[in-house]
Scaffold this motif. Sequence first.
Motif: not given
Length: 100
Positions: A48-53
């Motif tokens: 969706e455009g975020g970072r997994a961290s």
Amino acid sequence: MTPGLRIWAPVAALVALAAVMGYLLGTRSAAPDEAGVIARMAALYAEEGGRASDCAARPAASDGLWLVVRCACAGAAREYFVDDFGRLAHRRAEGEIQTC
């Protein structure tokens, strides 16, 4: 064929079939590990455009749910509610994801 073999061969075949079906159904319903579920929900967030961290998990408070994985960055947040079998049950979104 002997009369005893005629009776016991189908019984043995049914027992073997039941054992195979039980094994297959048991492996499908085995509970997944927590780290794998969190990684899978973080991957959804990354799509969706975020970072997994940006993701962290906590135990769910509702019956039938196992974990709540919350991913948040710069005012935007996504919560992924995971059921007891590791499946996504519900998703809640707040704000638009922007690069952090």
